[in-house]
Design a protein around this motif. Structure first.
Motif, PDB file in Angstrom:
ATOM      1  N   GLY A   1     -30.998 -10.507 -17.209  1.00  0.00           N
ATOM      2  CA  GLY A   1     -30.508  -9.258 -17.666  1.00  0.00           C
ATOM      3  C   GLY A   1     -29.157  -8.265 -18.596  1.00  0.00           C
ATOM      4  N   PHE A   2     -28.857  -7.392 -17.588  1.00  0.00           N
ATOM      5  CA  PHE A   2     -28.354  -6.513 -18.454  1.00  0.00           C
ATOM      6  C   PHE A   2     -26.725  -6.451 -18.379  1.00  0.00           C
ATOM      7  CE2 PHE A   2     -26.681  -2.477 -18.656  1.00  0.00           C
ATOM      8  CZ  PHE A   2     -26.520  -1.146 -19.868  1.00  0.00           C
ATOM      9  N   ARG A   3     -25.896  -6.445 -18.590  1.00  0.00           N
ATOM     10  CA  ARG A   3     -23.929  -6.657 -18.494  1.00  0.00           C
ATOM     11  C   ARG A   3     -23.494  -5.773 -19.833  1.00  0.00           C
ATOM     12  NH1 ARG A   3     -24.497 -11.687 -16.895  1.00  0.00           N
ATOM     13  NH2 ARG A   3     -24.755 -12.310 -19.554  1.00  0.00           N
ATOM     14  N   VAL A   4     -22.736  -4.810 -19.126  1.00  0.00           N
ATOM     15  CA  VAL A   4     -21.981  -4.354 -19.889  1.00  0.00           C
ATOM     16  C   VAL A   4     -20.388  -5.298 -20.314  1.00  0.00           C
ATOM     17  CG1 VAL A   4     -19.718  -2.696 -20.298  1.00  0.00           C
ATOM     18  CG2 VAL A   4     -22.438  -2.057 -18.892  1.00  0.00           C
ATOM     19  N   ALA A   5     -19.951  -5.090 -21.959  1.00  0.00           N
ATOM     20  CA  ALA A   5     -19.494  -5.620 -21.849  1.00  0.00           C
ATOM     21  C   ALA A   5     -18.179  -5.184 -22.321  1.00  0.00           C
ATOM     22  CB  ALA A   5     -19.712  -6.269 -23.823  1.00  0.00           C
ATOM     23  N   PHE A   6     -17.516  -4.149 -22.740  1.00  0.00           N
ATOM     24  CA  PHE A   6     -16.826  -3.012 -21.784  1.00  0.00           C
ATOM     25  C   PHE A   6     -17.035  -1.708 -23.215  1.00  0.00           C
ATOM     26  CE2 PHE A   6     -15.161  -6.262 -25.578  1.00  0.00           C
ATOM     27  CZ  PHE A   6     -14.629  -4.867 -26.699  1.00  0.00           C
ATOM     28  N   ALA A   7     -15.632  -0.420 -23.026  1.00  0.00           N
ATOM     29  CA  ALA A   7     -16.210   0.721 -23.500  1.00  0.00           C
ATOM     30  C   ALA A   7     -14.617   1.117 -24.106  1.00  0.00           C
ATOM     31  CB  ALA A   7     -16.512   1.272 -22.178  1.00  0.00           C
ATOM     32  N   VAL A   8     -15.098   1.477 -24.936  1.00  0.00           N
ATOM     33  CA  VAL A   8     -13.777   2.371 -25.508  1.00  0.00           C
ATOM     34  C   VAL A   8     -13.688   3.825 -25.767  1.00  0.00           C
ATOM     35  CG1 VAL A   8     -11.940   0.038 -26.550  1.00  0.00           C
ATOM     36  CG2 VAL A   8     -13.987   1.293 -27.828  1.00  0.00           C
ATOM     37  N   ARG A   9     -12.580   4.737 -25.293  1.00  0.00           N
ATOM     38  CA  ARG A   9     -13.129   6.097 -26.375  1.00  0.00           C
ATOM     39  C   ARG A   9     -14.609   6.527 -25.619  1.00  0.00           C
ATOM     40  NH1 ARG A   9      -9.212   3.566 -29.617  1.00  0.00           N
ATOM     41  NH2 ARG A   9     -10.684   3.431 -30.660  1.00  0.00           N
ATOM     42  N   LYS A  10     -15.239   6.599 -26.370  1.00  0.00           N
ATOM     43  CA  LYS A  10     -16.271   7.791 -26.275  1.00  0.00           C
ATOM     44  C   LYS A  10     -17.617   6.527 -26.301  1.00  0.00           C
ATOM     45  CE  LYS A  10     -14.640  11.819 -27.566  1.00  0.00           C
ATOM     46  NZ  LYS A  10     -14.819  13.319 -28.154  1.00  0.00           N
ATOM     47  N   ALA A  11     -17.414   4.999 -26.517  1.00  0.00           N
ATOM     48  CA  ALA A  11     -18.557   3.706 -27.107  1.00  0.00           C
ATOM     49  C   ALA A  11     -18.454   2.878 -26.677  1.00  0.00           C
ATOM     50  CB  ALA A  11     -18.480   3.552 -28.480  1.00  0.00           C
ATOM     51  N   GLN A  12     -19.568   2.477 -26.112  1.00  0.00           N
ATOM     52  CA  GLN A  12     -20.200   1.241 -24.890  1.00  0.00           C
ATOM     53  C   GLN A  12     -20.826  -0.058 -25.315  1.00  0.00           C
ATOM     54  OE1 GLN A  12     -22.179   2.304 -21.659  1.00  0.00           O
ATOM     55  NE2 GLN A  12     -20.105   1.761 -20.558  1.00  0.00           N
ATOM     56  N   ALA A  13     -20.735  -0.910 -25.494  1.00  0.00           N
ATOM     57  CA  ALA A  13     -21.308  -2.056 -25.587  1.00  0.00           C
ATOM     58  C   ALA A  13     -21.827  -3.297 -24.819  1.00  0.00           C
ATOM     59  CB  ALA A  13     -20.298  -3.499 -26.857  1.00  0.00           C
ATOM     60  N   ALA A  14     -23.031  -3.371 -24.341  1.00  0.00           N
ATOM     61  CA  ALA A  14     -23.475  -4.386 -23.826  1.00  0.00           C
ATOM     62  C   ALA A  14     -24.380  -4.949 -24.236  1.00  0.00           C
ATOM     63  CB  ALA A  14     -24.713  -2.746 -22.835  1.00  0.00           C
TER      64      ALA A  14
END
Length: 114
Positions: A11-24
């Motif tokens: 499935g889909f899982r968010v890794a983390f976000a910092v300021r104005k960007a996000q990784a998943a």
């Protein structure tokens, strides 16, 4: 600094976000797809990098073959679907600018799906 070991489970899982960007991370099983003809992120660009597997992206009616090493940018507002056309899981690393999902993977903010 932030760091996380990605496991590319189902499935889909968010890794983390910092300021104005996000990784998943996203894993699509053979024969399955994510998104669809009406799926779009109103306020976020999505950068999709294929870690492993094979598939096709359909972005505003245009098809792009996905294979290991492919980088695809889906710009905000573009309708898109990602399909796994291979025999193994399609594993992708995705970056959203600005963040489009909360920690549970639900759409949020200006980047939310419509």
């Amino acid at each position: 600094m932030r760091s996380k070991l990605l496991r590319f489970g189902k499935g889909f899982r968010v890794a983390f976000a910092v300021r104005k960007a996000q990784a998943a991370e996203m894993v699509i099983a053979p024969g399955d797809s994510e998104g669809g003809p009406d799926n779009r992120h109103r306020g976020a660009d999505q950068w999709l990098y294929v870690v492993s597997g094979a598939g096709v992206a359909i972005v505003d009616g245009r098809r792009v073959v996905l294979k290991t090493g492919r980088l695809l940018v889906i710009e905000r507002g573009e309708r898109h679907e990602i399909r796994n056309t291979g025999r193994a899981p399609l594993r992708t690393l995705n970056f959203y600018y600005p963040p489009a999902f909360d920690a549970d993977g639900d759409p949020v903010g200006p980047g939310r799906k419509t």
